[in-house]
Design a protein around this motif. Sequence first.
Motif, PDB file in Angstrom:
ATOM      1  N   UNK A  57      37.013  30.948  -8.369  1.00  0.00           N
ATOM      2  CA  UNK A  57      37.448  31.470  -7.074  1.00  0.00           C
ATOM      3  C   UNK A  57      36.317  31.942  -6.171  1.00  0.00           C
ATOM      4  N   UNK A  58      35.102  32.064  -6.680  1.00  0.00           N
ATOM      5  CA  UNK A  58      33.964  32.471  -5.860  1.00  0.00           C
ATOM      6  C   UNK A  58      33.621  31.410  -4.821  1.00  0.00           C
ATOM      7  N   UNK A  59      33.001  31.845  -3.724  1.00  0.00           N
ATOM      8  CA  UNK A  59      32.655  30.920  -2.643  1.00  0.00           C
ATOM      9  C   UNK A  59      31.183  31.018  -2.286  1.00  0.00           C
ATOM     10  N   UNK A  60      30.597  29.879  -1.908  1.00  0.00           N
ATOM     11  CA  UNK A  60      29.229  29.809  -1.409  1.00  0.00           C
ATOM     12  C   UNK A  60      29.240  28.959  -0.146  1.00  0.00           C
ATOM     13  N   UNK A  61      28.503  29.392   0.870  1.00  0.00           N
ATOM     14  CA  UNK A  61      28.413  28.656   2.132  1.00  0.00           C
ATOM     15  C   UNK A  61      27.138  27.813   2.148  1.00  0.00           C
ATOM     16  N   UNK A  62      27.260  26.598   2.661  1.00  0.00           N
ATOM     17  CA  UNK A  62      26.140  25.675   2.783  1.00  0.00           C
ATOM     18  C   UNK A  62      26.166  25.008   4.154  1.00  0.00           C
ATOM     19  N   UNK A  63      25.018  24.477   4.536  1.00  0.00           N
ATOM     20  CA  UNK A  63      24.906  23.609   5.704  1.00  0.00           C
ATOM     21  C   UNK A  63      24.502  22.235   5.186  1.00  0.00           C
ATOM     22  N   UNK A  64      25.137  21.202   5.706  1.00  0.00           N
ATOM     23  CA  UNK A  64      24.834  19.857   5.247  1.00  0.00           C
ATOM     24  C   UNK A  64      24.529  18.934   6.414  1.00  0.00           C
ATOM     25  N   UNK A  65      23.836  17.859   6.111  1.00  0.00           N
ATOM     26  CA  UNK A  65      23.569  16.822   7.105  1.00  0.00           C
ATOM     27  C   UNK A  65      23.665  15.463   6.429  1.00  0.00           C
ATOM     28  N   UNK A  93      23.469  28.680 -11.273  1.00  0.00           N
ATOM     29  CA  UNK A  93      23.012  29.727 -10.362  1.00  0.00           C
ATOM     30  C   UNK A  93      23.584  29.545  -8.969  1.00  0.00           C
ATOM     31  N   UNK A  94      23.834  30.665  -8.239  1.00  0.00           N
ATOM     32  CA  UNK A  94      24.255  30.549  -6.842  1.00  0.00           C
ATOM     33  C   UNK A  94      23.215  29.759  -6.041  1.00  0.00           C
ATOM     34  N   UNK A  95      23.679  28.907  -5.168  1.00  0.00           N
ATOM     35  CA  UNK A  95      22.775  28.100  -4.348  1.00  0.00           C
ATOM     36  C   UNK A  95      22.272  26.855  -5.041  1.00  0.00           C
ATOM     37  N   UNK A 117      32.981   8.195   0.237  1.00  0.00           N
ATOM     38  CA  UNK A 117      31.544   8.358   0.073  1.00  0.00           C
ATOM     39  C   UNK A 117      31.224   8.264  -1.403  1.00  0.00           C
ATOM     40  N   UNK A 118      30.208   7.519  -1.731  1.00  0.00           N
ATOM     41  CA  UNK A 118      29.706   7.437  -3.097  1.00  0.00           C
ATOM     42  C   UNK A 118      28.289   7.980  -3.038  1.00  0.00           C
ATOM     43  N   UNK A 119      28.084   9.215  -3.506  1.00  0.00           N
ATOM     44  CA  UNK A 119      26.786   9.884  -3.403  1.00  0.00           C
ATOM     45  C   UNK A 119      26.390  10.485  -4.743  1.00  0.00           C
ATOM     46  N   UNK A 120      25.110  10.375  -5.085  1.00  0.00           N
ATOM     47  CA  UNK A 120      24.588  10.980  -6.310  1.00  0.00           C
ATOM     48  C   UNK A 120      23.297  11.710  -5.992  1.00  0.00           C
ATOM     49  N   UNK A 121      22.955  12.674  -6.828  1.00  0.00           N
ATOM     50  CA  UNK A 121      21.720  13.441  -6.657  1.00  0.00           C
ATOM     51  C   UNK A 121      22.001  14.902  -6.868  1.00  0.00           C
ATOM     52  N   UNK A 122      21.262  15.762  -6.160  1.00  0.00           N
ATOM     53  CA  UNK A 122      21.521  17.191  -6.228  1.00  0.00           C
ATOM     54  C   UNK A 122      20.339  17.991  -6.700  1.00  0.00           C
ATOM     55  N   UNK A 123      20.495  19.309  -6.639  1.00  0.00           N
ATOM     56  CA  UNK A 123      19.448  20.225  -7.044  1.00  0.00           C
ATOM     57  C   UNK A 123      19.135  20.110  -8.517  1.00  0.00           C
ATOM     58  N   UNK A 124      17.880  20.012  -8.854  1.00  0.00           N
ATOM     59  CA  UNK A 124      17.391  19.924 -10.232  1.00  0.00           C
ATOM     60  C   UNK A 124      18.020  18.777 -11.024  1.00  0.00           C
TER      61      UNK A 124
END
Length: 155
Positions: A57-65, A93-95, A117-124
Amino acid sequence: MRFRAFLALIIFVICSGQASAQSPVDLGSLSCSLAQARNFILVSKMDLDCTFIRIDGGKEKYQGRIQRVGVDLSIRKNFVVVWNVILSGNTKNPGSLAGEYAGVGADVSLIVGPGARVLVGGGDDAITLKPLSITGVRGTGASLGVESFVLSPAS
């Protein structure tokens, strides 16, 4: 028909390349809505306001392009995309969704229409957006191209 076969092949390749020693864990969903769009027929950019809603239920805000190279003949009045977010490593971790993703995307609309959309990748390389997302478009036009998606914590 050829597009469906092409999309199925890409999904198969992406999914088969995501094997991990750990079983993937569903972390929640990432929902993004259009903040601003710029279309130049062969290149387009969409700035998005995104919210990650965790399973707890926690939320995190992001900006995307999203930046697309391909054919884009769309006039968008509204654009919403939702991805399931899965963890294939140990990071929670958050973020940690921040990072770069890449793949293909397509939209078709006459007033209202679907997209994918078919997208792969991400942080770490530990967090991945589930390969196929659901998109809702209000506007007119069609687009198909190679996309990059950059996600960063909202300021």
